[in-house]
Write an enzyme that holds these catalytic residues in place. Structure first.
Site, short mmCIF file in Angstrom:
data_model
loop_
_atom_site.label_atom_id
_atom_site.label_comp_id
_atom_site.label_asym_id
_atom_site.label_seq_id
_atom_site.Cartn_x
_atom_site.Cartn_y
_atom_site.Cartn_z
N ASN A 112 0.81 -1.23 0.00
CA ASN A 112 0.00 0.00 0.00
C ASN A 112 0.85 1.28 0.00
O ASN A 112 0.43 2.30 -0.53
CB ASN A 112 -1.03 -0.01 1.14
CG ASN A 112 -0.41 -0.05 2.51
OD1 ASN A 112 0.77 -0.39 2.66
ND2 ASN A 112 -1.18 0.25 3.52
N CYS A 156 -3.23 1.64 6.48
CA CYS A 156 -3.46 0.99 7.79
C CYS A 156 -4.13 1.94 8.76
O CYS A 156 -4.70 1.50 9.75
CB CYS A 156 -2.15 0.53 8.40
SG CYS A 156 -1.25 -0.56 7.33
#
Ligand code: SIN
Length: 479
Positions: free
Chosen positions: A148, A281
């Site tokens: 990510n 996250c």
């Protein structure tokens, strides 16, 4: 082209195999990279082991110089790195470009911290002894990084490890090896000594990961990824009591109180919720809004979300890119379907886009869900997608109970103009990072990491370099 990097050289994998890298916006193959295996990993570990002694004794000022040269070189290559990153990860170019700057900032910050790995002297209670505590590099590090933030997360691990005097073996995510390779080209040109930085790209993370976890020459594992894999890593490392830092998933609560500025809160929630298509996250996963403003907040949020342009990140006007892969897309669909089947309502979005140009990519419409409750999957699991679930609440006590009711505790957000409430709530939220009227708290100079099942250890800040050091106490007899 696109080989493994170890001992200062680019080499083919031992098997000669390569694997495909896909563009998640189109499903097309955009490159092939060397498929490292256990044998390759052993070579990389040996290279790091061989480099360990001399790198540990390099003068801090020399490490500072190398790391700050690297930061500059990353910025010189910013446009190119951002393009490669967008093509394999899908995030819009402007986000990729700010990720490159963020990655460079880690090198700058830790280049300075390299000079500040202080120990201490302890006053002796007897006349003929002197006590000293020093910090030493932990040794070769295995860094397992996510897709990510493919470059920022390598930087957040590698920069402090190198600054502390530890060589590294990096295993990037199989979805995003191309940008890692480009970053290693920068490392190579910056002139890191042989064996200090090593890269194993691979299609099977288990084979390479197992070598890093079980080889005694690797003294520390630093990992960013799912809680499930983090727990596995910790169990596997227990046998050797290998040091671990784990930056795992979250289930971030956002709490919007009725005294907050609604317009500003909406803008900030959108900025953090939809960054990287909701795949960070620290993305808000549960948006708690005080009941008397829940209707206005939800409508304003839906109106703003409606204007977000979904598309291929490489296009300059794209604001939301695709999910990383089919599995990621399926999870988002499942969470939305589960929520709707249990009574949630979509104010906007809720499907894959109708646009035919996007049909081969892993896109999902930016979505706002209301009437979300604690029994839904979307409340209890990290969605990792562009979905904003809204839960109405009454009191501070009630919302804190709900916010803290999951096993995760990475980040949390509070929107309020009441100072007392800001302190009370941020101190009581069970998470490692709290943004008060701040949607983007992550910076290289402050510690990043979670409580409970969101992880162990911290990255960034002065804590970030500590994670790569051991403490040694030396006692001198002077009689
Ligand atoms: C992450 O999602 O792990 C990184 C997010 C950030 O650094 O802001």
């Amino acid at each position: 082209m696109n080989k493994l990097y170890m001992n200062g050289k680019w080499i083919e994998s031992a098997s000669g195999r390569r694997f495909d890298v896909l563009n998640p916006a189109s499903g097309e193959v955009i490159g092939q990279v060397a498929d490292g295996n256990a044998k390759d990993t052993q070579k990389a570990i040996q290279a790091a082991h061989d480099a360990c002694e001399s790198w540990a004794h390099t003068l801090p000022k020399d490490r500072t110089q190398l790391l700050s040269d690297t930061a500059r070189a990353i910025l010189v290559n910013r446009e190119h790195l951002a393009r490669v990153l967008t093509q394999e990860n899908g995030k819009p170019m402007h986000e990729a470009s700010s990720e490159i700057a963020y990655a460079a900032d880690f090198f700058t910050w830790f280049s300075e911290e390299a000079k500040r790995v202080y120990g201490r002297t302890v006053p002796s209670n007897v006349p003929d002894r002197r006590r000293m505590v020093i910090k030493q590099p932990v040794g070769p590090v295995g860094a397992i990084t996510p897709w990510n933030f493919p470059l920022a997360m390598i930087a957040r691990k590698v920069a402090p490890a190198l600054a502390a005097g530890c060589p590294v073996v990096v295993k990037p995510a199989e979805q995003t090896p191309l940008s890692a390779i480009e970053l290693f080209r920068v490392f190579h040109d910056s002139g890191f000594p042989r064996g200090t930085v090593n890269l194993i790209t691979c299609s099977d993370p288990v084979k390479v990961g197992n070598e890093l976890l079980h080889d005694e020459r690797i003294r520390k594992i630093t990992f960013t990824g799912s809680a499930e894999v983090g727990k596995f890593i910790m169990k596997e490392c227990a046998d050797q009591l290998k040091r671990v830092s784990l930056e795992l998933g979250g289930n971030a609560p956002v709490i919007v109180f009725n005294d907050a500025n609604i317009e500003k809160a909406v803008q900030k929630v959108v900025a953090s919720k939809f960054r990287c298509a909701g795949q960070t996250c620290i993305c808000p996963n549960r948006i708690f809004v005080q009941r008397d403003i829940a209707g206005t907040f939800s409508e304003t949020l839906a109106q703003t979300v409606k204007t977000l342009r979904v598309g291929d990140g490489i296009k300059s006007d794209t604001q939301i890119g695709p999910l990383i892969d089919k599995q990621g897309l399926e999870k988002v669909k499942t969470h939305v379907a589960d929520a709707v089947s249990r009574g949630a309502r979509c104010l906007i979005g809720g499907n894959t886009p109708a646009d035919q140009a996007l049909r081969n990519g892993f896109f999902f419409e930016p979505t706002v869900l209301v009437n979300v409750t604690t029994v839904m999957k979307i409340f209890n699991e990290e969605t990792f997608g562009p979905v904003a679930p809204i839960i109405a609440f009454g009191t501070e006590k009630e919302v804190l109970e709900m916010a803290n009711s999951t096993p995760y505790g990475l980040s949390g957000y509070v929107y309020t103009n009441d100072l007392g409430r800001a302190f009370r709530v941020s101190e009581r939220l069970e998470c490692g990072i709290v943004g008060v009227n701040d949607e983007r708290p992550s910076v290289p100079e402050c510690p990043f990491g979670g409580l409970k099942q969101s992880g162990i250890g911290r990255e960034g800040g002065s804590e970030g370099i500590e994670e790569f050091t051991e403490t040694k106490y030396i006692s001198f007899g002077i009689d």
